[in-house]
Scaffold this motif. Structure first.
Motif, PDB file in Angstrom:
ATOM      1  N   SER A   1       0.837  -1.210   0.000  1.00  0.00           N
ATOM      2  CA  SER A   1       0.000   0.000   0.000  1.00  0.00           C
ATOM      3  C   SER A   1       0.866   1.251   0.000  1.00  0.00           C
ATOM      4  CB  SER A   1      -0.922   0.016   1.226  1.00  0.00           C
ATOM      5  OG  SER A   1      -1.815  -1.064   1.178  1.00  0.00           O
TER       6      SER A   1
ATOM      7  N   GLU B   1      -7.454   0.709  -0.556  1.00  0.00           N
ATOM      8  CA  GLU B   1      -7.808  -0.480   0.217  1.00  0.00           C
ATOM      9  C   GLU B   1      -9.027  -0.115   1.088  1.00  0.00           C
ATOM     10  OE1 GLU B   1      -5.164  -3.331   3.164  1.00  0.00           O
ATOM     11  OE2 GLU B   1      -4.454  -1.385   2.527  1.00  0.00           O
TER      12      GLU B   1
ATOM     13  N   ASP C   1      -5.699  -1.400  -4.840  1.00  0.00           N
ATOM     14  CA  ASP C   1      -5.181  -1.969  -3.600  1.00  0.00           C
ATOM     15  C   ASP C   1      -6.126  -3.033  -3.048  1.00  0.00           C
ATOM     16  OD1 ASP C   1      -3.646  -2.486  -1.413  1.00  0.00           O
ATOM     17  OD2 ASP C   1      -3.516  -0.412  -0.719  1.00  0.00           O
TER      18      ASP C   1
HETATM   19 MG   LIG Z   1      -1.961  -2.847   2.175  1.00  0.00          MG
END
Ligand SMILES: [Mg+2]
Ligand SMILES: Nc1ncnc2c1ncn2[C@@H]1O[C@H](COP(=O)(O)OP(=O)(O)O)[C@@H](O)[C@H]1O
Length: 284
Positions: free
Chosen positions: A66, A113, A187
């Motif tokens: 990330s 994410e 993500d």
């Molecule tokens: Mg991550």
């Protein structure tokens, strides 16, 4: 062919500098990323994403996946993170140090994410958020285009907070499409979704790449799914790339099989602890 016909191939190049043919759309060169001035999370990470490709970035929790995406999209700075070494180039132009909104305008959009949609707005309102200032007719056309990929979002007129996890993921991807991106940074799109929905979302990712020509850098813990759509992949550990190769090479790599494609629940060992790793790596 008449000898007097204008020769298109000999036309002078347009004034704008263009990247050499061999240069990838996105190049991350040896970057270091530090959070809060002290915590070194990326330690000399390099990767390349060619135009029109899907590239997978794999690795266990905490490897720095990330962080890598946020370094590219510029969103690091909202978390007190900073690229302290190396550079990031998009279409030949340096983008490390650029503001997140400038990076979006250049054509890079990160689907975060955990989806990050606005729960107390409707799906259509969320999609409008992703659009730039352009004519209302154009925005409406783009929303219809998103609905072609995600027909069930069209039926959902209530607040986005009441969408299922899969629908929220679809909305997050749809919002990215509204920005008309050249490159989407994704993500963990499979996170928290049922196997059936994971398949559906990955099918859509493949279509976006093939039908709209969008280049995709795909971060995943679900290595099997990621390697099924990607052409090339990188495996990272502790802030560095430890392995890369074509999706086929990675899918057939014994270490990848053991650590990332293996059975569930088995404790993942580190590449670092593997004596044979260096030897195996040589063939890639
Ligand atoms: Mg991550
Ligand atoms: N905002 C932050 N501040 C300090 N450390 C962070 C921050 N975000 C992530 N980290 C640390 O950086 C490392 C990599 O995190 P991350 O990039 O989220 O990994 P991944 O996405 O591969 O799970 C982890 O050790 C994590 O604790």
């Amino acid at each position: 062919m008449s000898a007097t016909a204008p020769d298109a191939a000999a036309a002078p190049p347009s004034g704008a500098p263009r990247p050499a043919a061999a240069e990838p759309l996105l190049a991350v060169n040896n970057i270091e990323v530090v959070y809060n001035d002290v915590i070194l999370v990326l330690r000399g990470l390099s990767l390349a994403v060619p135009q029109g490709e899907i590239v997978a970035l794999l690795g266990a929790n905490g490897a720095g996946k990330s962080t890598t995406l946020k370094a590219i999209s510029g969103l690091l700075r909202t978390e007190e993170g900073e690229v302290t070494r190396g550079d990031i180039r998009f279409a030949g132009e340096r983008i490390d140090g650029a503001e997140p909104h400038e990076i979006v305008r250049k054509g890079i959009f990160q689907v975060m994410e955990g989806r990050r949609i606005v729960a107390d707005m409707t799906p259509v309102e969320n999609l409008r958020l992703g659009a730039f200032t352009r004519s209302d007719a154009e925005v409406r056309r783009d929303i219809e285009m998103v609905f072609e990929y995600f027909p069930r979002l069209k039926e959902r007129t209530g607040l986005a907070g009441y969408l299922s996890g899969g629908e929220q993921q679809m909305l997050a991807i749809g919002r990215a499409l509204m920005a008309r991106p050249k490159l989407i940074l994704m993500d963990e799109p499979s996170m928290g979704l049922s196997p059936l929905l994971v398949k559906e979302v990955f099918g859509i990712i493949r279509r976006l790449n093939r039908e709209l020509g969008i280049t995709i850098l795909l971060v995943e813990q679900n290595a099997r799914m990621a390697l099924s759509v990607a052409g090339y992949g990188y495996v990272m550990e502790q802030g560095k790339v430890v392995l890369d190769g074509t999706a086929e090479q990675l899918a057939n790599n014994e270490d990848v099989k053991e650590f990332y494609l293996g059975g569930h629940g088995a404790e993942r060992k580190s590449f670092r602890n593997l004596k044979s790793y260096k030897r195996r790596k040589r063939w890639l």
